[in-house]
Motif scaffolding. Structure first.
Motif, PDB file in Angstrom:
ATOM      1  N   LEU A 271       0.844  -1.201   0.000  1.00  0.00           N
ATOM      2  CA  LEU A 271       0.000   0.000   0.000  1.00  0.00           C
ATOM      3  C   LEU A 271       0.874   1.245   0.000  1.00  0.00           C
ATOM      4  O   LEU A 271       1.815   1.372   0.786  1.00  0.00           O
ATOM      5  N   LYS A 272       0.542   2.178  -0.877  1.00  0.00           N
ATOM      6  CA  LYS A 272       1.294   3.419  -0.955  1.00  0.00           C
ATOM      7  C   LYS A 272       0.931   4.330   0.222  1.00  0.00           C
ATOM      8  O   LYS A 272      -0.115   4.190   0.847  1.00  0.00           O
ATOM      9  N   HIS A 273       1.818   5.283   0.491  1.00  0.00           N
ATOM     10  CA  HIS A 273       1.658   6.152   1.657  1.00  0.00           C
ATOM     11  C   HIS A 273       0.327   6.893   1.624  1.00  0.00           C
ATOM     12  O   HIS A 273      -0.363   6.993   2.652  1.00  0.00           O
ATOM     13  N   ASP A 274      -0.048   7.413   0.453  1.00  0.00           N
ATOM     14  CA  ASP A 274      -1.302   8.172   0.401  1.00  0.00           C
ATOM     15  C   ASP A 274      -2.511   7.288   0.649  1.00  0.00           C
ATOM     16  O   ASP A 274      -3.522   7.734   1.201  1.00  0.00           O
ATOM     17  N   MET A 275      -2.405   5.998   0.290  1.00  0.00           N
ATOM     18  CA  MET A 275      -3.531   5.106   0.539  1.00  0.00           C
ATOM     19  C   MET A 275      -3.604   4.714   2.009  1.00  0.00           C
ATOM     20  O   MET A 275      -4.695   4.554   2.562  1.00  0.00           O
ATOM     21  N   VAL A 276      -2.442   4.565   2.654  1.00  0.00           N
ATOM     22  CA  VAL A 276      -2.439   4.315   4.099  1.00  0.00           C
ATOM     23  C   VAL A 276      -3.078   5.491   4.820  1.00  0.00           C
ATOM     24  O   VAL A 276      -3.909   5.312   5.728  1.00  0.00           O
ATOM     25  N   LYS A 277      -2.723   6.714   4.408  1.00  0.00           N
ATOM     26  CA  LYS A 277      -3.314   7.898   5.037  1.00  0.00           C
ATOM     27  C   LYS A 277      -4.819   7.956   4.778  1.00  0.00           C
ATOM     28  O   LYS A 277      -5.592   8.379   5.637  1.00  0.00           O
ATOM     29  N   HIS A 278      -5.225   7.525   3.604  1.00  0.00           N
ATOM     30  CA  HIS A 278      -6.659   7.521   3.303  1.00  0.00           C
ATOM     31  C   HIS A 278      -7.411   6.562   4.219  1.00  0.00           C
ATOM     32  O   HIS A 278      -8.470   6.914   4.762  1.00  0.00           O
ATOM     33  N   LEU A 279      -6.885   5.365   4.419  1.00  0.00           N
ATOM     34  CA  LEU A 279      -7.555   4.406   5.298  1.00  0.00           C
ATOM     35  C   LEU A 279      -7.546   4.895   6.743  1.00  0.00           C
ATOM     36  O   LEU A 279      -8.510   4.694   7.485  1.00  0.00           O
TER      37      LEU A 279
ATOM     38  N   PRO B 167      11.118  11.774  17.311  1.00  0.00           N
ATOM     39  CA  PRO B 167      12.451  11.180  17.417  1.00  0.00           C
ATOM     40  C   PRO B 167      13.532  12.207  17.692  1.00  0.00           C
ATOM     41  O   PRO B 167      14.653  11.841  18.020  1.00  0.00           O
ATOM     42  N   TYR B 168      13.194  13.485  17.533  1.00  0.00           N
ATOM     43  CA  TYR B 168      14.192  14.528  17.746  1.00  0.00           C
ATOM     44  C   TYR B 168      14.057  15.141  19.134  1.00  0.00           C
ATOM     45  O   TYR B 168      13.609  16.264  19.305  1.00  0.00           O
ATOM     46  N   LYS B 169      14.364  14.377  20.159  1.00  0.00           N
ATOM     47  CA  LYS B 169      14.397  14.829  21.550  1.00  0.00           C
ATOM     48  C   LYS B 169      13.121  15.567  21.908  1.00  0.00           C
ATOM     49  O   LYS B 169      12.047  15.012  21.924  1.00  0.00           O
ATOM     50  N   ASN B 170      13.253  16.874  22.212  1.00  0.00           N
ATOM     51  CA  ASN B 170      12.104  17.635  22.688  1.00  0.00           C
ATOM     52  C   ASN B 170      11.408  18.428  21.581  1.00  0.00           C
ATOM     53  O   ASN B 170      10.660  19.356  21.853  1.00  0.00           O
ATOM     54  N   SER B 171      11.688  18.059  20.327  1.00  0.00           N
ATOM     55  CA  SER B 171      11.061  18.790  19.230  1.00  0.00           C
ATOM     56  C   SER B 171       9.556  18.562  19.240  1.00  0.00           C
ATOM     57  O   SER B 171       9.098  17.474  19.561  1.00  0.00           O
ATOM     58  N   PRO B 172       8.807  19.581  18.890  1.00  0.00           N
ATOM     59  CA  PRO B 172       7.354  19.385  18.833  1.00  0.00           C
ATOM     60  C   PRO B 172       6.996  18.414  17.728  1.00  0.00           C
ATOM     61  O   PRO B 172       7.688  18.309  16.724  1.00  0.00           O
ATOM     62  N   LEU B 173       5.875  17.741  17.912  1.00  0.00           N
ATOM     63  CA  LEU B 173       5.398  16.745  16.960  1.00  0.00           C
ATOM     64  C   LEU B 173       4.308  17.353  16.103  1.00  0.00           C
ATOM     65  O   LEU B 173       3.373  17.949  16.610  1.00  0.00           O
ATOM     66  N   ARG B 174       4.464  17.216  14.790  1.00  0.00           N
ATOM     67  CA  ARG B 174       3.449  17.747  13.888  1.00  0.00           C
ATOM     68  C   ARG B 174       2.166  16.943  14.008  1.00  0.00           C
ATOM     69  O   ARG B 174       2.179  15.725  14.014  1.00  0.00           O
ATOM     70  N   VAL B 175       1.051  17.652  14.101  1.00  0.00           N
ATOM     71  CA  VAL B 175      -0.245  16.992  14.213  1.00  0.00           C
ATOM     72  C   VAL B 175      -0.616  16.406  12.859  1.00  0.00           C
ATOM     73  O   VAL B 175      -0.536  17.098  11.841  1.00  0.00           O
ATOM     74  N   PRO B 176      -1.017  15.148  12.800  1.00  0.00           N
ATOM     75  CA  PRO B 176      -1.401  14.548  11.528  1.00  0.00           C
ATOM     76  C   PRO B 176      -2.538  15.307  10.867  1.00  0.00           C
ATOM     77  O   PRO B 176      -3.480  15.744  11.508  1.00  0.00           O
ATOM     78  N   GLY B 177      -2.415  15.487   9.545  1.00  0.00           N
ATOM     79  CA  GLY B 177      -3.462  16.165   8.800  1.00  0.00           C
ATOM     80  C   GLY B 177      -3.317  17.676   8.751  1.00  0.00           C
ATOM     81  O   GLY B 177      -4.154  18.367   8.196  1.00  0.00           O
TER      82      GLY B 177
END
Length: 903
Positions: A538-546, A773-783
């Motif tokens: 499954l391609k990345h965009d299809m995983v995100k779609h599901l 994975p980058y220590k205390n870096s903020p995490l981007r919210v999905p979407g």
């Protein structure tokens, strides 16, 4: 006019829901405009209304929109004249009242706007959030989708024609292009139900180009097309004796397979699918317009006349104007800058730093090719390995599996043709074939994984579970459908509506497949994660779609009245507080689980107590049944998604009050856990916005519903009907303000007030968010593109003491809050008949509020007093309303004197 759905009746005729029958010149509201009746309006506005052939009622409605919503808005970022804004108001009013006489192109030319400029203007005009109704928004979005698809098709048409035709005469070349493009538009508009389906439309375009190319001399074609045109297509037509002329039948259109294959190769398109479109849809179209037996080129005049009739019936934009670079169809600069670039091959990964830009058609064809390539070695029948698994079962499931696939296949093909267009059964069959291949492939992968995990080979319980098979097949078909129609969720699309029946998305978009198979969304949810893990191609965009499908299920679809989720929740509550769906204490723990689809479909049996391959035994009397794995995992994911959604909204509104976030979350978590009935036929975001408003109200933080809704609109994958159309009770829908006042606040008032007492309830733990994975870096919210989650900064502020008697939590003061409307709310609250519906016009028939009104002068919004209409509260509101009215009138008069409307 924006494209309308057509019935599956006569293919040549497109029905127009919004068109009006010819009117007689009388004095009614639907009569031809009477200027004398509109002396209270700007003369230039009335003149434009006449020019646009508006009725009296449309003129009145459009002027109300202008005076209440648009006239006083900030024009800093509004580079449009008054005439253009008036025109948009008239068009909006015409769509709402279904009374537009002009075509959309005629309207654009009259007011001097392009399609993109008009859409941008409408979006900017939604200043008060409720200016544009869901009905108008849906129509405009469909129009925008169709325009984008037609633009992409025209751009590909130009490139392909430049590679095919070598006509040296400019006039003849122009006529050739006009004829082929007009024939394509006529075929697409006549025989495709979904005119915004990019792939099928492109396949139909290739059929049209084949039709024209094979009728030209090879000297008028470029290489390689000139060498592949077969001699049979160049033979003169056979002469028929006059005696037999009346009895002769037109010769069926014959495909030039070499030419068609060359076109498909150039377009990265499946020859089999284009051949199917040719033999079914395109030949049927040729027959309907009398061109099936034509040997030469079709007459341009006849094609143009038939398209003219179709265009005026649909009241759409005239797509022929693409040929003349007409300014009404001029795209934005970003659209013009899109270039089609073939990806470079044989490069190392580090050499490819930026994704290669692709046109929409090229991207769609690439995704389809990848899907078909992944399934090349598969079959739409179970493999030998699957047959071994079937035979190892205590009860052989092979017969039921085969029967189920055949029955669901026929249902799918029939519904596909109904949605896409007549004569598309063959395409539906090919899509289902791909879905069946993926279904068997993933099933085998799942069973191999289960065999390795459990060291067993007898999967009788799972393989005889109808819900599992239906869900797995539906998920496979969803992957196929999303690959063809595009996996991105346009405008928040499919599941974001809070109960509306008119989706702005293509008919095939999720959750269409659930409707086809009559499959509960909660059952479908169980297979998504295991499906992704079992299919590594499954391609990345299809995983995100599901994953997005899973989110839509959790936020709304699983909460529909007929969902099995409520039965599980009821059972969980009956088992006592110790068996909650998901205890709050576990929220701050990482979301680790080893549940598979087998666990979830055979739930409530726990894997540690019994292997999922065994039959579940009923609990003995006096013992507690095991908790449902499917319910527990659902709530774990629901809490984390709800918190992330709250975090995104909070970061846009309350960053200066960080101490509020854990309190709002605690109220929301309490609601989802203990008052889950509030989610029935509603949307998670409705509870999030209501919880945020309630806590701000009780904490004396100035945050209004208008502000919340405005910020909510900017979040990804949202739909305006989420706050404009909320279930109140028993089929009655209204705005989120009414829902808050009559439902949310009434149900949770005592709990809400506890958060301002000296001893507030304990705060719920914040759900665990995966660390970067980058220590205390903020995490981007999905979407999201620019929303990040940082470590929580908690602080507490001593709350004020409040009681149910001393604190009013209702939302008060928008234009919705007049005395007569307060009395309507009082009547609803005191009435024992919960089926009583609000009727703002005082009539006997229920009439739901269709518009969400927000105040424009800073006053708080809505309504909700339990006092009588003569109470001090209402008297105060009446005085404030009167004062505001006088101030607004004075302000409008000053602005009118200072800035006279432009002509």
């Amino acid at each position: 006019m924006p494209p309308k759905k057509r019935s599956s009746g006569t293919p040549q005729k497109k029905e127009l829901k919004g068109s009006l029958k010819s009117r007689s010149p009388d004095s009614g509201d639907n009569a031809v405009l009477s200027p004398e009746r509109h002396k209270d309006k700007d003369p230039e506005f009335v003149f434009l209304s006449e020019e646009l052939q508006s009725t009296n009622s449309i003129c009145d409605h459009a002027w109300r929109i202008w005076e209440r919503e648009i006239r006083s808005m900030d024009k800093t970022n509004m580079p449009y004249s008054n005439r253009q804004q008036w025109g948009a108001c008239l068009f909006i009013a015409g769509m709402e009242l279904e009374g537009i006489n002009l075509t959309f192109t005629q309207f654009l030319k009259a007011v001097g706007l392009s399609v993109k400029q008009f859409i941008s203007l409408v979006r900017k005009m939604d200043v008060n959030v409720d200016t544009i109704s869901p009905k108008v928004n849906s129509a405009v979005t469909r129009l925008e989708n169709k325009y984008d698809v037609t633009l992409a098709l025209y751009q590909r048409f130009v490139k392909t024609c430049e590679k095919i035709f070598a006509e040296p005469d400019n006039a003849k070349r122009k006529e050739l292009w006009e004829s082929s493009w007009t024939m394509f538009l006529l075929a697409k508009g006549t025989f495709l139900q979904m005119e915004d389906d990019l792939v099928i439309s492109f396949q139909l375009l290739l059929c049209v180009l084949e039709f024209f190319a094979k009728r030209l001399s090879p000297s008028l074609l470029q290489s390689p097309y000139n060498s592949v045109v077969s001699s049979s297509t160049l033979s003169p037509p056979t002469r028929t004796s006059r005696r037999n002329q009346g009895k002769s039948k037109p010769r069926p259109a014959e495909m030039d397979m070499q030419l068609l294959e060359t076109l498909c190769k150039e377009g990265d398109c499946s020859v089999d699918e284009v051949k199917n479109v040719y033999q079914s849809t395109f030949c049927a179209f040729l027959d309907s317009v009398g061109l099936l037996g034509l040997q030469g080129l079709p007459p341009m005049e006849a094609l143009s006349k038939q398209y003219e009739e179709l265009y005026h019936k649909s009241k759409d934009f005239d797509a022929r104007l693409f040929l003349s670079d007409d300014e009404t169809l001029s795209p934005n600069k970003i659209e013009v800058s899109k270039v089609e670039v073939t990806p470079r091959k044989n490069l190392f990964a580090e050499d490819i730093a930026i994704p290669v830009p692709q046109t929409p058609i090229r991207a769609a064809m690439t995704s389809i090719q990848q899907l078909r390539g992944d399934l090349t070695s598969g079959s739409d029948q179970p493999s030998s390995n699957l047959l071994v698994y079937y035979k190892n079962c205590t009860v052989d499931p092979s017969g039921e599996i085969k029967k189920r696939v055949e029955e669901l296949g026929e249902v799918f093909i029939q519904r596909f043709a109904q949605a896409v267009g007549q004569h598309c059964e063959g395409l539906g069959r090919k899509r289902f074939y791909l879905g069946a291949q993926l279904y068997y492939k993933v099933m085998e992968s799942m069973l191999k994984s289960e065999e390795k995990r459990l060291s067993v080979q007898n999967f009788s319980k799972l393989l005889n579970n109808a819900a599992f098979h239906t869900s797995l097949l539906a998920c496979a078909l969803e992957v196929v459908i999303a690959t063809y129609v595009g996996s991105s969720l346009k405008n928040g699309g499919f599941g974001r509506s809070s109960g509306a029946s008119d989706s702005v998305e293509s008919d095939l978009c999720f959750p269409w497949i659930l409707s086809v198979f009559q499959l509960p969304a909660f059952d479908f949810y169980k297979v998504i994660e295991s499906f992704i893990k079992a299919e590594p191609t499954l391609k990345h965009d299809m995983v995100k779609h599901l994953e997005q499908c899973e989110h839509v299920i959790m936020e709304s679809l699983a909460w529909r009245t007929d969902s099995p989720l409520f039965d599980l929740l009821k059972q969980s509550r009956e088992e006592g507080p110790g068996e909650q769906a998901e205890p709050p204490a576990t929220l701050n723990q990482p979301l680790h689980h080893n549940h598979t689809a087998a666990d979830l479909y055979l739930s409530p049996v726990r894997p540690c107590r019994q292997p999922p391959v065994m039959e579940a035994e009923p609990p003995t009397p006096g013992t507690r049944a095991p908790r449902s794995n499917s319910l527990s995992l659902f709530y774990k994911k629901l809490y984390r998604m709800a918190y992330l959604r709250l975090k995104m909204l909070f970061s846009n509104l309350l960053t200066s009050h960080p101490e509020m976030e854990p309190i709002i979350w605690t109220l929301l978590q309490h609601t989802l856990q203990n008052e889950y009935e509030l989610m029935r036929d509603r949307h998670l975001d409705q509870l999030i916005m209501s919880a945020m408003y309630a806590i701000c109200k009780v904490k004396n933080v100035d945050l209004r519903f208008k502000t919340i809704v405005t910020a909510y609109k900017e979040l990804p994958n949202t739909n305006q009907e989420t706050f404009k159309r909320v279930l109140i009770r028993e089929g009655q829908y209204d705005s989120i303000i009414v829902f808050y006042n009559l439902v949310f606040m009434q149900k949770l008032k005592t709990n809400i007030l506890q958060y301002s007492s000296p001893r507030p309830p304990p705060l719920s733990p914040i759900p665990h968010i995966p660390c970067s994975p980058y220590k205390n870096s903020p995490l981007r919210v999905p979407g999201s593109n620019n929303v990040y989650v940082s470590p929580l900064k908690s602080s507490r502020v001593s709350p004020l003491v409040m009681t149910p008697r001393s604190r009013i939590l209702i939302s008060i003061g928008e234009s919705f809050g007049s005395a007569d409307k307060f009395q309507k709310i009082n009547q609803m609250l005191s009435s024992s008949d919960w089926s009583l519906k609000r009727s703002l016009d005082g009539g006997s028939a229920p009439k739901p509020l269709k518009r969400l009104r927000f105040d424009m002068d800073g006053q708080d919004e809505a309504d909700g007093s339990k006092s009588s209409g003569e109470s001090a509260l209402i008297q105060k509101l009446a005085e404030m309303s009167s004062t505001r009215s006088r101030m607004q009138e004075q302000k409008l008069k000053e602005e009118s004197d200072k800035d006279h409307p432009e002509p």
